[in-house]
Design a protein around this motif. Structure first.
Motif, PDB file in Angstrom:
ATOM      1  N   PRO A 155     159.228  77.410   5.870  1.00 48.65           N
ATOM      2  CA  PRO A 155     158.387  77.023   4.750  1.00 48.65           C
ATOM      3  C   PRO A 155     157.039  76.185   5.112  1.00 48.65           C
ATOM      4  O   PRO A 155     157.374  75.617   6.296  1.00 48.65           O
ATOM      5  N   GLY A 156     156.010  76.387   4.461  1.00 44.05           N
ATOM      6  CA  GLY A 156     154.809  75.574   4.942  1.00 44.05           C
ATOM      7  C   GLY A 156     154.143  76.397   5.933  1.00 44.05           C
ATOM      8  O   GLY A 156     152.898  75.830   6.499  1.00 44.05           O
ATOM      9  N   GLY A 157     154.418  77.771   6.347  1.00 42.51           N
ATOM     10  CA  GLY A 157     153.458  78.513   7.276  1.00 42.51           C
ATOM     11  C   GLY A 157     154.177  78.561   8.932  1.00 42.51           C
ATOM     12  O   GLY A 157     153.411  79.221   9.470  1.00 42.51           O
ATOM     13  N   GLY A 158     154.808  77.942   9.051  1.00 36.46           N
ATOM     14  CA  GLY A 158     155.427  77.760  10.556  1.00 36.46           C
ATOM     15  C   GLY A 158     156.390  78.974  10.762  1.00 36.46           C
ATOM     16  O   GLY A 158     156.687  80.110  10.057  1.00 36.46           O
ATOM     17  N   ALA A 159     156.979  78.991  11.921  1.00 35.07           N
ATOM     18  CA  ALA A 159     157.929  80.001  12.187  1.00 35.07           C
ATOM     19  C   ALA A 159     159.017  79.353  12.836  1.00 35.07           C
ATOM     20  O   ALA A 159     159.068  78.457  13.549  1.00 35.07           O
ATOM     21  N   ARG A 160     160.109  80.315  13.110  1.00 31.09           N
ATOM     22  CA  ARG A 160     161.353  79.858  14.114  1.00 31.09           C
ATOM     23  C   ARG A 160     161.765  80.969  14.632  1.00 31.09           C
ATOM     24  O   ARG A 160     161.945  82.071  14.051  1.00 31.09           O
ATOM     25  N   LEU A 161     162.118  80.814  15.947  1.00 31.61           N
ATOM     26  CA  LEU A 161     162.523  81.693  16.909  1.00 31.61           C
ATOM     27  C   LEU A 161     164.213  81.232  17.157  1.00 31.61           C
ATOM     28  O   LEU A 161     164.381  79.740  17.332  1.00 31.61           O
ATOM     29  N   ILE A 162     165.256  82.142  17.136  1.00 31.91           N
ATOM     30  CA  ILE A 162     166.722  82.022  17.141  1.00 31.91           C
ATOM     31  C   ILE A 162     167.068  82.782  18.397  1.00 31.91           C
ATOM     32  O   ILE A 162     167.074  84.123  18.194  1.00 31.91           O
ATOM     33  N   ALA A 163     167.417  82.467  19.356  1.00 32.50           N
ATOM     34  CA  ALA A 163     167.859  83.187  20.639  1.00 32.50           C
ATOM     35  C   ALA A 163     169.386  83.486  20.322  1.00 32.50           C
ATOM     36  O   ALA A 163     170.212  82.649  20.034  1.00 32.50           O
ATOM     37  N   VAL A 164     169.904  84.727  20.476  1.00 30.45           N
ATOM     38  CA  VAL A 164     171.152  85.232  20.119  1.00 30.45           C
ATOM     39  C   VAL A 164     171.548  85.612  21.331  1.00 30.45           C
ATOM     40  O   VAL A 164     171.316  86.978  22.084  1.00 30.45           O
ATOM     41  N   ALA A 165     172.716  85.161  22.033  1.00 31.31           N
ATOM     42  CA  ALA A 165     173.605  85.765  23.049  1.00 31.31           C
ATOM     43  C   ALA A 165     174.643  86.886  22.394  1.00 31.31           C
ATOM     44  O   ALA A 165     175.579  86.466  21.887  1.00 31.31           O
ATOM     45  N   LEU A 166     174.087  88.174  22.597  1.00 27.08           N
ATOM     46  CA  LEU A 166     174.904  88.956  21.739  1.00 27.08           C
ATOM     47  C   LEU A 166     176.273  89.215  22.207  1.00 27.08           C
ATOM     48  O   LEU A 166     177.171  89.092  21.453  1.00 27.08           O
ATOM     49  N   ASP A 167     176.704  89.521  23.596  1.00 25.39           N
ATOM     50  CA  ASP A 167     178.035  89.788  23.911  1.00 25.39           C
ATOM     51  C   ASP A 167     179.042  88.432  23.785  1.00 25.39           C
ATOM     52  O   ASP A 167     179.956  88.537  23.599  1.00 25.39           O
ATOM     53  N   GLN A 168     178.224  87.333  23.799  1.00 28.54           N
ATOM     54  CA  GLN A 168     179.059  86.106  23.550  1.00 28.54           C
ATOM     55  C   GLN A 168     178.830  85.771  22.021  1.00 28.54           C
ATOM     56  O   GLN A 168     179.532  84.776  21.590  1.00 28.54           O
ATOM     57  N   ARG A 169     178.318  86.566  21.145  1.00 31.67           N
ATOM     58  CA  ARG A 169     178.672  86.332  19.993  1.00 31.67           C
ATOM     59  C   ARG A 169     178.185  84.988  19.047  1.00 31.67           C
ATOM     60  O   ARG A 169     178.972  84.292  18.398  1.00 31.67           O
ATOM     61  N   ARG A 170     177.107  84.332  19.866  1.00 28.80           N
ATOM     62  CA  ARG A 170     176.637  83.035  19.265  1.00 28.80           C
ATOM     63  C   ARG A 170     175.053  83.059  19.149  1.00 28.80           C
ATOM     64  O   ARG A 170     174.291  83.678  19.914  1.00 28.80           O
ATOM     65  N   LEU A 171     174.728  82.073  18.574  1.00 31.73           N
ATOM     66  CA  LEU A 171     173.203  81.640  18.385  1.00 31.73           C
ATOM     67  C   LEU A 171     173.139  80.537  19.625  1.00 31.73           C
ATOM     68  O   LEU A 171     173.783  79.406  19.501  1.00 31.73           O
ATOM     69  N   ALA A 172     172.256  80.990  20.399  1.00 27.96           N
ATOM     70  CA  ALA A 172     172.375  79.984  21.738  1.00 27.96           C
ATOM     71  C   ALA A 172     171.296  78.799  21.440  1.00 27.96           C
ATOM     72  O   ALA A 172     171.710  77.833  21.987  1.00 27.96           O
ATOM     73  N   TRP A 173     170.406  78.964  21.000  1.00 26.30           N
ATOM     74  CA  TRP A 173     169.332  77.954  20.562  1.00 26.30           C
ATOM     75  C   TRP A 173     168.056  78.516  19.691  1.00 26.30           C
ATOM     76  O   TRP A 173     167.962  79.472  19.233  1.00 26.30           O
ATOM     77  N   LYS A 174     167.511  77.416  18.976  1.00 27.16           N
ATOM     78  CA  LYS A 174     166.322  77.782  18.233  1.00 27.16           C
ATOM     79  C   LYS A 174     165.278  76.758  18.716  1.00 27.16           C
ATOM     80  O   LYS A 174     165.279  75.727  19.207  1.00 27.16           O
ATOM     81  N   VAL A 175     163.960  77.344  18.191  1.00 29.30           N
ATOM     82  CA  VAL A 175     162.785  76.382  18.350  1.00 29.30           C
ATOM     83  C   VAL A 175     161.963  76.855  17.208  1.00 29.30           C
ATOM     84  O   VAL A 175     161.810  77.977  16.734  1.00 29.30           O
TER      85      VAL A 175
END
Length: 283
Positions: A155-175
Motif C-alpha cells: 500500500p502506498g506504492g512500495g514493495a516487499r520482498l519475501i525470501a522463501v527457503a523452499l526445502d525448509q518450508r519456511r519464510l526466511a525473511w522479508k524487506v
C-alpha cells in the motif's frame, strides 16, 4: 387398502430412484474438471508444474508432471501469476504456488512427489484486501537453487520482498522497499533488486543488507543446448521449433531438464533436445 398401500410404495420408490439419479447426475456434473492450460514451469528432472483453469470456475488446477507421467493434481484458488510472470517455484521436495484468496496473496506449498499440502502462508496479512492481491505486473516469484523470492506491491506504492527457503518450508525473511523493483534475481548467495539504476542486495539466507556483487540478472541457462527464441525454441543442431499462434509466449522457464514445453490451451507438447515432440498431454 392393500392396493392403495402398494401404490404408495411404488410412488415412494419411484421418487427415491429419481432423486438418487438426480443426485448422481449432480455429483458427476459438479465434479471439478480441468480446462485450458495457462502456463508451465519446467523442472530440472524433465518434468513441469503446469497451471490450468478449472472449467466453469475461477479456480485453477496445479498439475505436477515427472519425466514420464502426471504425478498429482491439486485444485487451488485463482492463480496469481501469468505467462511471463510465473508464480511457481519447485525443488525435488517442494512445489509452491502463489494464489489469490480474499484479496490477499497466499503461498501454498505441496510435497513434490505425492502432492500433500504441507504449508500455507498469507503473504500480506498486515494489509487490507487488494483487487490485484498485491501482484506487480511482470514480477511475482523468482526462484533458483532451493530459494524463492516473492515480490509484492505494498500500500502506498512500495514493495516487499519475501525470501522463501523452499526445502525448509519456511519464510526466511522479508524487506520493504520504497518503490517497486524493475528486476529481482538470485545469485549463489544474494538476492538483488534493481529499481531504475539503483541496486540493493541482501544475503539470501539471512536478509542482511550487502553491496550488490552483480549488476544484471544472470543470463538464462541453457539445457542440452535448448534456447528460447522470440517465436519458439532452438536446438544446438540449429533446428528450430516455432510455437503455434495460440501457444503461450516462449519463456526461459519453459526449458529445463533437457526439455522444452509448448503451452497451448488444449495441450502441452514436450520437446526433446532435438526439438522433436517427445510427448503430448491433452486436456
Amino acid at each position: 387398502m392393500a392396493r392403495n398401500g402398494r401404490l404408495v410404495v411404488a410412488v415412494v420408490l419411484t421418487i427415491g430412484v429419481g432423486l438418487g439419479a438426480l443426485g448422481s447426475w449432480f455429483l458427476v456434473r459438479s465434479r471439478p474438471v480441468p480446462g485450458d492450460f495457462v502456463d508451465a514451469v519446467a523442472t530440472p528432472d524433465g518434468g513441469a508444474v503446469a497451471i490450468r483453469h478449472q472449467r466453469g470456475s475461477e479456480r485453477y488446477f496445479v498439475d505436477v508432471y515427472g519425466p514420464d507421467r502426471l504425478r498429482w493434481r491439486a485444485l487451488v484458488p485463482p492463480y496469481a501469476g501469468a505467462v511471463g510472470t510465473p508464480a511457481v517455484a519447485a525443488t525435488a521436495k517442494v512445489v509452491t504456488v502463489r494464489v489469490v484468496r480474499d484479496g490477499h496473496p497466499h503461498l501454498f506449498a505441496f510435497d513434490t512427489l505425492h502432492g500433500a499440502k504441507i504449508a500455507s502462508f498469507d503473504l500480506a496479512d498486515d494489509t487490507p484486501a487488494d483487487a490485484h492481491a498485491y501482484t506487480l505486473p511482470g514480477l511475482a516469484t523468482v526462484a533458483a537453487d532451493g530459494w524463492a523470492v516473492e515480490v509484492l506491491a505494498r500500500p502506498g506504492g512500495g514493495a516487499r520482498l519475501i525470501a522463501v527457503a523452499l526445502d525448509q518450508r519456511r519464510l526466511a525473511w522479508k524487506v520493504d522497499l520504497a518503490a517497486p523493483p524493475t528486476a529481482v534475481w538470485l545469485t549463489a548467495d544474494q538476492v538483488v533488486a534493481r529499481t531504475g539504476d539503483a541496486l540493493a542486495a541482501w544475503r539470501h539466507d539471512t536478509g542482511v543488507p550487502e553491496a550488490a556483487r552483480t549488476t544484471a540478472p544472470p543470463a538464462p541457462t541453457t539445457t542440452a543446448g535448448l534456447q528460447v527464441t522470440p517465436g519458439g525454441f532452438a536446438a544446438a543442431s540449429g533446428a528450430t521449433y516455432p510455437v503455434p499462434a495460440d501457444a503461450a509466449r516462449p519463456e526461459p522457464y519453459h526449458v529445463s531438464g533437457g526439455r522444452a514445453w509448448v503451452i497451448e490451451p488444449a495441450q502441452l507438447t514436450v520437446l526433446d533436445a532435438t526439438l522433436a515432440p517427445a510427448r503430448r498431454i491433452g486436456r
